[in-house]
Structure formats: structure tokens, C-alpha cells
Design a protein around this motif. Structure first.
Motif, PDB file in Angstrom:
ATOM      1  N   GLY A  74     -16.828 -52.320 -47.289  1.00 14.33           N
ATOM      2  CA  GLY A  74     -16.840 -53.616 -46.603  1.00 14.33           C
ATOM      3  C   GLY A  74     -17.687 -54.637 -47.337  1.00 14.33           C
ATOM      4  O   GLY A  74     -17.302 -55.810 -47.455  1.00 14.33           O
ATOM      5  N   CYS A  75     -18.855 -54.212 -47.838  1.00 17.16           N
ATOM      6  CA  CYS A  75     -19.719 -55.128 -48.586  1.00 17.16           C
ATOM      7  C   CYS A  75     -19.022 -55.634 -49.844  1.00 17.16           C
ATOM      8  O   CYS A  75     -19.069 -56.822 -50.165  1.00 17.16           O
ATOM      9  CB  CYS A  75     -21.036 -54.441 -48.953  1.00 17.16           C
ATOM     10  SG  CYS A  75     -22.176 -54.228 -47.572  1.00 17.16           S
ATOM     11  N   LEU A 114     -15.816 -55.879 -50.399  1.00 11.56           N
ATOM     12  CA  LEU A 114     -14.736 -56.800 -50.018  1.00 11.56           C
ATOM     13  C   LEU A 114     -15.269 -58.185 -49.679  1.00 11.56           C
ATOM     14  O   LEU A 114     -14.603 -59.186 -49.894  1.00 11.56           O
ATOM     15  CB  LEU A 114     -13.951 -56.235 -48.830  1.00 11.56           C
ATOM     16  CG  LEU A 114     -13.107 -54.979 -49.108  1.00 11.56           C
ATOM     17  CD1 LEU A 114     -12.489 -54.459 -47.820  1.00 11.56           C
ATOM     18  CD2 LEU A 114     -12.013 -55.286 -50.127  1.00 11.56           C
ATOM     19  N   GLN A 115     -16.487 -58.247 -49.156  1.00 11.79           N
ATOM     20  CA  GLN A 115     -17.109 -59.525 -48.824  1.00 11.79           C
ATOM     21  C   GLN A 115     -17.898 -60.114 -49.980  1.00 11.79           C
ATOM     22  O   GLN A 115     -18.468 -61.194 -49.857  1.00 11.79           O
ATOM     23  CB  GLN A 115     -18.045 -59.364 -47.621  1.00 11.79           C
ATOM     24  CG  GLN A 115     -17.314 -59.064 -46.316  1.00 11.79           C
ATOM     25  CD  GLN A 115     -18.272 -58.949 -45.153  1.00 11.79           C
ATOM     26  OE1 GLN A 115     -19.366 -58.425 -45.286  1.00 11.79           O
ATOM     27  NE2 GLN A 115     -17.856 -59.466 -44.016  1.00 11.79           N
TER      28      GLN A 115
END
Length: 236
Positions: free
Chosen positions: A36-37, A39-40
Motif C-alpha cells: 500500500g505504501c 502504491l501511494q
């Protein structure tokens, strides 16, 4: 097997299974967190915080830092050192006040891998004024530096030197002991001599550069706080 050893064996097996399942769940959660990190566009989870102690007391003297100052995790302050408001001590920079005291004014930056301190117990103390920029790898030994001064990369300022306000010491310069640099001059060379008077745009740069480092120090401090929070989450 008797009932009691069999029960203990079953209990230990259940504990082992529970630990392994819990470990797998935590690892899966951390893996999802990292995905998730990424992707952000957040990569703070890849950073490693150093356990190095940036502030070290010696005998009865301990370093002091004013509110709003910043000391990078890999920097080091030893002994009788005072760091002024909005001043910053950057990565691998060392300020040693174990032999003689070191006073650093407000809004001053000691950049990466610089060294500030005394050579021996006979050296004079180090006094650094406000809005001073000490470049990467520079060495300051028992000298007095006035306000709005720039010490260039890898410059050496020897014992007893006095640099008056609004002056520039060029990169790689070597100031011999007890040298006086008058206000408003640029010095360069080995041994360093006056090169010329500073230009109006350089006077502006002397005031603007410390403010940029103060802003950057705030950004780095926020990043370090975020990394500490991430580490605490992973150790729960």
C-alpha cells in the motif's frame, strides 16, 4: 503416554500453532502495508533508524539544544555544547565540547560530516554566531565565527582564528592559526588570503541559506517522527 504429559504436549502444540499463525498474520499485514505504501509513493518503511546516541554527556557537562533545533540521528554532540534556536546539526557532523565549550547561535547549520571542537585543553573555546553556514566536511578548531558567515566545503579554520560577520571562507581554504578575517571579505587558498570583497548578491545568500536549512531540518524531523511511529507499529 499418561494423561498429564499428553495434555502438556497438546497444549504446547496448540501454543506453537497459535504463535506461527499469529506470525503469519503479522507478516501478511506488514507485506500489505508495504504494498500500500509503494502504491501511494511512500517509502518510509524502507528506511532504517540508527540507534546511535546524538547527544553524549561528559563528566559534568551535557549538550543542550534550544527549542526548534535539529540534530540528525547520526550526528554527535559531546560535552559542553549549546545549540541555538532553529539551528541544525546534520548527518555525521560532530561537535565536541569535551575539551573546551562550543557555543552555536540561532539559525545556524553545521552540515554533513563537519567537525567543530577544540584540538586540546589549551585551545580557545569555539563560538559560532547566528545565521552561520558551515559546509560539508569543514573543520572548525577553537575559532570565533561572527554572524552571517559561510564556511565552504572542506575548509579548515584553525585555532585562534576570528572571522568577522558577513564573510565567506571559500571551499577547501585553510586558515592558519590566529588569522583575522575582516567583515565583508572572501578568503580562499592554502594558506588562505583575501580574494576580494563580497558582492551584494552574496550578502543576500548569506542570509537566505540558513533559512533554507532551517526549513529542511523541519522536514527531516517530521520524516524521522513518522519512521519512529512505523517502527512502534511493527513492534507491537
Amino acid at each position: 503416554l499418561s494423561p498429564r504429559p499428553a495434555a502438556m504436549l497438546a497444549l504446547n502444540l496448540a501454543k506453537s500453532v497459535a504463535w506461527r499463525v499469529g506470525f503469519a498474520i503479522r507478516e501478511s499485514g506488514q507485506a500489505l502495508e508495504r504494498v500500500g505504501c509503494r502504491l501511494q509513493g511512500i517509502y518510509s518503511h524502507e528506511e532504517q533508524l540508527c540507534r546511535h546516541m546524538p547527544s553524549l554527556p561528559v563528566q559534568y557537562d551535557a549538550p543542550s539544544s534550544a527549542p526548534g533545533s535539529f540534530a540528525a540521528p547520526s550526528s554527535l554532540m559531546v560535552g559542553n555544547v549549546s545549540l541555538g534556536r532553529s539551528s541544525s546539526l546534520w548527518y555525521n557532523a560532530i561537535v565536541r565540547g569535551d575539551l573546551k565549550g562550543v557555543s552555536i547561535g540561532n539559525n545556524t547549520n553545521i552540515q554533513d560530516s563537519a567537525y567543530v571542537g577544540a584540538s586540546s585543553e589549551y585551545s580557545p573555546p569555539v563560538e559560532i554566531g547566528n545565521n552561520v553556514s558551515i559546509g560539508h566536511g569543514a573543520v572548525i578548531k577553537g575559532a570565533t565565527i561572527g554572524d552571517n558567515v559561510l564556511i565552504g566545503i572542506n575548509a579548515v579554520v584553525s585555532e585562534g582564528c576570528q572571522i568577522e560577520p558577513n564573510s565567506i571562507i571559500a571551499a577547501g581554504a585553510y586558515l592558519e592559526e590566529n588569522t583575522l578575517v575582516p567583515s565583508g571579505e572572501v578568503w580562499a587558498g592554502n594558506p588562505a588570503k583575501k580574494l576580494r570583497d563580497i558582492k551584494p548578491e552574496e550578502r543576500t545568500h548569506l542570509k537566505d541559506l540558513p533559512a533554507k536549512y532551517a526549513d529542511m531540518a523541519g522536514q527531516h524531523e517530521e520524516i524521522i517522527k513518522l519512521l519512529k511511529m512505523k517502527q512502534q507499529e511493527y513492534t507491537l
